[in-house]
Design an enzyme around this catalytic site. Sequence first.
Site, PDB file in Angstrom:
ATOM      1  N   HIS A 126     -61.591  45.615 -56.762  1.00  0.00           N
ATOM      2  CA  HIS A 126     -62.629  46.613 -56.459  1.00  0.00           C
ATOM      3  C   HIS A 126     -63.975  46.036 -56.937  1.00  0.00           C
ATOM      4  O   HIS A 126     -64.000  45.252 -57.888  1.00  0.00           O
ATOM      5  CB  HIS A 126     -62.272  47.883 -57.247  1.00  0.00           C
ATOM      6  CG  HIS A 126     -63.123  49.071 -56.941  1.00  0.00           C
ATOM      7  ND1 HIS A 126     -64.376  49.260 -57.479  1.00  0.00           N
ATOM      8  CD2 HIS A 126     -62.880  50.159 -56.170  1.00  0.00           C
ATOM      9  CE1 HIS A 126     -64.863  50.408 -57.053  1.00  0.00           C
ATOM     10  NE2 HIS A 126     -63.988  50.980 -56.251  1.00  0.00           N
ATOM     11  N   ASP A 206     -57.132  46.661 -64.478  1.00  0.00           N
ATOM     12  CA  ASP A 206     -57.767  47.808 -63.835  1.00  0.00           C
ATOM     13  C   ASP A 206     -56.647  48.717 -63.321  1.00  0.00           C
ATOM     14  O   ASP A 206     -56.025  48.440 -62.299  1.00  0.00           O
ATOM     15  CB  ASP A 206     -58.655  47.301 -62.683  1.00  0.00           C
ATOM     16  CG  ASP A 206     -59.219  48.447 -61.851  1.00  0.00           C
ATOM     17  OD1 ASP A 206     -58.879  49.617 -62.122  1.00  0.00           O
ATOM     18  OD2 ASP A 206     -59.988  48.155 -60.914  1.00  0.00           O
ATOM     19  N   GLN A 209     -55.819  52.827 -59.916  1.00  0.00           N
ATOM     20  CA  GLN A 209     -54.905  53.396 -58.920  1.00  0.00           C
ATOM     21  C   GLN A 209     -53.470  53.506 -59.426  1.00  0.00           C
ATOM     22  O   GLN A 209     -52.643  54.156 -58.803  1.00  0.00           O
ATOM     23  CB  GLN A 209     -54.919  52.564 -57.623  1.00  0.00           C
ATOM     24  CG  GLN A 209     -56.260  52.523 -56.913  1.00  0.00           C
ATOM     25  CD  GLN A 209     -56.702  53.893 -56.382  1.00  0.00           C
ATOM     26  OE1 GLN A 209     -55.891  54.787 -56.140  1.00  0.00           O
ATOM     27  NE2 GLN A 209     -58.002  54.060 -56.219  1.00  0.00           N
ATOM     28  N   CYS A 388     -65.034  49.806 -51.313  1.00  0.00           N
ATOM     29  CA  CYS A 388     -65.517  49.015 -52.464  1.00  0.00           C
ATOM     30  C   CYS A 388     -64.683  47.760 -52.665  1.00  0.00           C
ATOM     31  O   CYS A 388     -64.409  47.363 -53.811  1.00  0.00           O
ATOM     32  CB  CYS A 388     -65.541  49.844 -53.749  1.00  0.00           C
ATOM     33  SG  CYS A 388     -66.653  51.226 -53.686  1.00  0.00           S
TER      34      CYS A 388
HETATM   35  C1  LIG Z   1     -58.904  49.934 -58.137  1.00  0.00           C
HETATM   36  C2  LIG Z   1     -60.175  50.605 -58.521  1.00  0.00           C
HETATM   37  N1  LIG Z   1     -60.899  50.129 -59.534  1.00  0.00           N
HETATM   38  C3  LIG Z   1     -62.031  50.698 -59.933  1.00  0.00           C
HETATM   39  C4  LIG Z   1     -62.502  51.830 -59.298  1.00  0.00           C
HETATM   40  C5  LIG Z   1     -63.776  52.432 -59.779  1.00  0.00           C
HETATM   41  O1  LIG Z   1     -63.560  53.729 -60.244  1.00  0.00           O
HETATM   42  P1  LIG Z   1     -64.781  54.627 -60.707  1.00  0.00           P
HETATM   43  O2  LIG Z   1     -65.724  54.710 -59.546  1.00  0.00           O
HETATM   44  O3  LIG Z   1     -64.172  55.930 -61.052  1.00  0.00           O
HETATM   45  O4  LIG Z   1     -65.388  53.948 -61.876  1.00  0.00           O
HETATM   46  C6  LIG Z   1     -61.805  52.348 -58.220  1.00  0.00           C
HETATM   47  C7  LIG Z   1     -62.313  53.506 -57.484  1.00  0.00           C
HETATM   48  O5  LIG Z   1     -61.995  53.731 -56.334  1.00  0.00           O
HETATM   49  C8  LIG Z   1     -60.601  51.726 -57.828  1.00  0.00           C
HETATM   50  O6  LIG Z   1     -59.863  52.188 -56.803  1.00  0.00           O
END
Ligand SMILES: Cc1ncc(COP(=O)(O)O)c(C=O)c1O
Length: 430
Positions: A126, A206, A209, A388
Amino acid sequence: MRISIRMKNSIKKQFPILNQKINGKPITYLDSAATTQKPQCVIDCIDEYYTQYNSNIHRSSHILSSRATEKWEEAHNIVANFLNAKSHEEVIFTRNCTEGINLFVNTYAKENLGKEDIVVLSEMEHHSNIVPWLMLQKEIGFNIKYIPVTDNYQLDLKWLKSLIDRERNKIKIVSVIHISNVLGTINDVKEITKLAHGVGATVLIDAAQSVARLPIDVQDLDCDALVFSGHKIYGPTGSGCIYIKKEILKKLPPYMGGGEMIREVSKESFTLNNLPWRFEAGTPDIAGGIALARAITWFSETVKNMGGFDVLINHEKELVERFISQFEGIEWFKLFGSTERVGAITFNLEGFSFAGCKESTEDSNIQGKDILEFISSQGICIRDGFHCAQPLHDKFKIGPTMRVSLGIYTEQVDIDRVVQIIKQGVLRTI
Ligand SMILES: Cc1ncc(COP(=O)(O)O)c(C=O)c1O
């Protein structure tokens, strides 16, 4: 084991937003990878905070402040237990996953990286796990290597092993996504952590998900840090967490300065507060953090009542299969990724393009927009775009794509409805 219909119905009923109609049609929410809906108990928890004990934490000694402080600290314990962290000291509340990654990059990475070092990310990250690294790279000048995504939409661990063999001493940090928000691939982060630790590298996961679909045990994974957002696990927006092993955390410089993170301040200097408060500068989103813990308690109980995480993940896999199988033999449906996936189903409708598509003509853009408007008018909430994850789309020369994503409340009827409406949308446009 299947989730009984009765059980599923009772889950959806707990989400007031899902029980409304849009244009007289039942709402079909299939955008949980972007954010999940909130059960009534989480909404009530926020309401209770503001109606019964709104007050600042760790500051005043009055009864409201004591209650808010108690709840705030208890929330850290609940999250620590949920992740199987050794103590609440390892759990820092943030606004979201992105803030957690930025905290790690601007403290641990900034302190430990040199110009010649390598940070390993992956091609399915992401943007939140790419951009902070690129920003720090501008300051320090280290190298970033991306674990390739294979044609089967898996991370190429052979490539990682060979990089590790070649560049052992230079690899300092490995930061990877647990479940892709685009491909729905589950990555073997335990194995990646083991490989990285073999050359002394530090690992950040991370879990944005994965936190709401897989059991997360940070001691078993042995990762050094892990981030997630509260809003993707049925909690409020503005809440989230970074777990960092205490051995690492206690050596880190502070991230932001201000109240709460200090013990004493003079005109010349300051001393730091205990963990984890020294990383939670300023007044936090108190209601958000307390409600995050409520969401986690609710989620854990619900998964247990279902029969455990295996039942939850198998149910998701069945929903994925149900969606994909209904497009079998249809030429204009192009799945992005493998059929073996969880959480997110990403696809393209060939011949249509959507806003943001680099090569789209104005005509095809209008077609894409028409379908999306039609789908939305039917009470169906799905997403289009790059989700993203533009480097991943670029690698496969695809996109923007459409995405249907699942939550604990998603039922077969939701899948059947979205399939029917997508088909209708295409037929009425061509
Ligand atoms: C895999 C992953 N990482 C990071 C994020 C970022 O999350 P946030 O916008 O809540 O910080 C997302 C959001 O869709 C995501 O799907």
